[in-house]
Design a protein around this motif. Structure first.
Motif, PDB file in Angstrom:
ATOM      1  N   ASN A  68      -4.182   9.821  15.744  1.00 49.92           N
ATOM      2  CA  ASN A  68      -3.686  10.341  14.464  1.00 49.92           C
ATOM      3  C   ASN A  68      -2.406  11.145  14.673  1.00 49.92           C
ATOM      4  N   GLY A  69      -1.447  10.901  13.804  1.00 46.22           N
ATOM      5  CA  GLY A  69      -0.155  11.563  13.899  1.00 46.22           C
ATOM      6  C   GLY A  69       0.905  10.683  14.544  1.00 46.22           C
ATOM      7  N   SER A  70       0.476   9.550  15.123  1.00 49.29           N
ATOM      8  CA  SER A  70       1.419   8.669  15.816  1.00 49.29           C
ATOM      9  C   SER A  70       2.375   7.976  14.853  1.00 49.29           C
ATOM     10  N   ILE A  71       1.888   7.621  13.658  1.00 49.20           N
ATOM     11  CA  ILE A  71       2.751   6.906  12.710  1.00 49.20           C
ATOM     12  C   ILE A  71       2.821   7.577  11.343  1.00 49.20           C
ATOM     13  N   GLU A  72       2.043   8.623  11.129  1.00 48.83           N
ATOM     14  CA  GLU A  72       2.017   9.260   9.801  1.00 48.83           C
ATOM     15  C   GLU A  72       3.400   9.733   9.377  1.00 48.83           C
ATOM     16  N   PHE A  73       4.189  10.200  10.337  1.00 49.16           N
ATOM     17  CA  PHE A  73       5.519  10.714  10.023  1.00 49.16           C
ATOM     18  C   PHE A  73       6.468   9.617   9.545  1.00 49.16           C
ATOM     19  N   MET A  74       6.070   8.358   9.704  1.00 54.68           N
ATOM     20  CA  MET A  74       6.915   7.243   9.275  1.00 54.68           C
ATOM     21  C   MET A  74       6.617   6.813   7.832  1.00 54.68           C
ATOM     22  N   PHE A  75       5.811   7.630   7.146  1.00 57.59           N
ATOM     23  CA  PHE A  75       5.504   7.401   5.742  1.00 57.59           C
ATOM     24  C   PHE A  75       5.776   8.670   4.948  1.00 57.59           C
ATOM     25  N   ASN A  76       6.329   8.515   3.763  1.00 54.12           N
ATOM     26  CA  ASN A  76       6.466   9.624   2.825  1.00 54.12           C
ATOM     27  C   ASN A  76       5.311   9.572   1.842  1.00 54.12           C
ATOM     28  N   ARG A  77       4.625  10.684   1.685  1.00 55.08           N
ATOM     29  CA  ARG A  77       3.496  10.722   0.759  1.00 55.08           C
ATOM     30  C   ARG A  77       3.983  11.161  -0.613  1.00 55.08           C
ATOM     31  N   LYS A  78       3.635  10.388  -1.626  1.00 59.24           N
ATOM     32  CA  LYS A  78       4.131  10.643  -2.975  1.00 59.24           C
ATOM     33  C   LYS A  78       2.994  10.684  -3.990  1.00 59.24           C
TER      34      LYS A  78
END
Length: 237
Positions: A124-134
């Motif tokens: 967890n955290g490996s790819i989350e930063f590559m998405f913007n949460r809206k």
């Protein structure tokens, strides 16, 4: 996951009858919201949203009421919200949001879906930063509604973007932290929201050819068919 990709998958799900599988998932969220914040939707914004989204998918009223009543049952399960991140073939990134009463079962299932498709779960955290949460709100076109005026009125509530689809549906976007303020602003203006949710949009979407898309859709179908899965997002444009 790009808007166009979402539309294509929604059409596919409708044709295959897969939409009906949403009912248990939507009802689970209603029960969770009622258990956490109470059974009165007027006093529980999360429950209001859950009911509204269930209605947008034509979930019967009796089912919704029964889901709310289940929240007070001694036998109701305690659900935990968990996320999993994975990498699939062709550079596809997949973010999975779950509501589960057994994380051991859920992670084992999700891991198997990825492994069988030639992908893998990642920490967890490996790819989350590559998405913007809206925060995303959908409302139907209403006579006399001035979109430009509405946009100006909602900027202070956290609105970032508003657009109108060809079918007349109006979609509004804001940062996920503005979900509550946008919801309140729309309610104050007596604007009926068809559907609202928190979604993740890839910051660097990728393009797949038809063959690759079909391959990834098989994996997504497997993941989304799991009763514990609530939402799935990818970096496909």
């Amino acid at each position: 996951m790009g808007r166009a990709f979402e539309v294509r998958r929604a059409a596919k799900e409708k044709r295959s009858g897969k939409v009906s599988k949403l009912f248990p998932k939507l009802l689970k969220i209603i029960t969770m919201a009622a258990k956490e914040g109470g059974e009165d939707p007027d006093m529980n914004a999360s429950l209001r949203t859950a009911i509204q989204n269930a209605k947008s998918q034509n979930v019967p009223k009796d089912n919704i009421q029964n889901a709310i009543k289940r929240a007070t049952s001694k036998d109701v399960e305690s659900y935990e919200l968990v996320n999993y991140e994975g990498k699939a073939p062709h550079g596809v990134l997949i973010f999975v949001e779950c509501a589960t009463d057994n994380t051991t079962r859920t992670v084992a299932n999700v891991k198997s879906y990825f492994n069988k498709a030639g992908g893998q779960l990642v920490p967890n955290g490996s790819i989350e930063f590559m998405f913007n949460r809206k925060a995303v709100f959908e409302i139907e076109e209403t006579e006399g509604l001035d979109i430009e005026e509405l946009e100006l009125e909602l900027i202070d509530a956290g609105l970032e973007e508003i657009e109108q689809e060809e079918d007349g549906m109006i979609i509004m976007y804001g940062d996920y932290t503005s979900f509550g303020t946008l919801q309140e602003a729309l309610e104050e203006r007596k604007i009926v929201v068809s559907k609202s949710s928190l979604k993740r949009f890839a910051t660097a979407p990728i393009h797949l050819n038809e063959e690759q898309t079909e391959e990834i859709e098989k994996l997504l179908d497997k993941i989304e068919d799991d009763d514990d899965i609530q939402q799935v997002f990818t970096n496909i444009e």
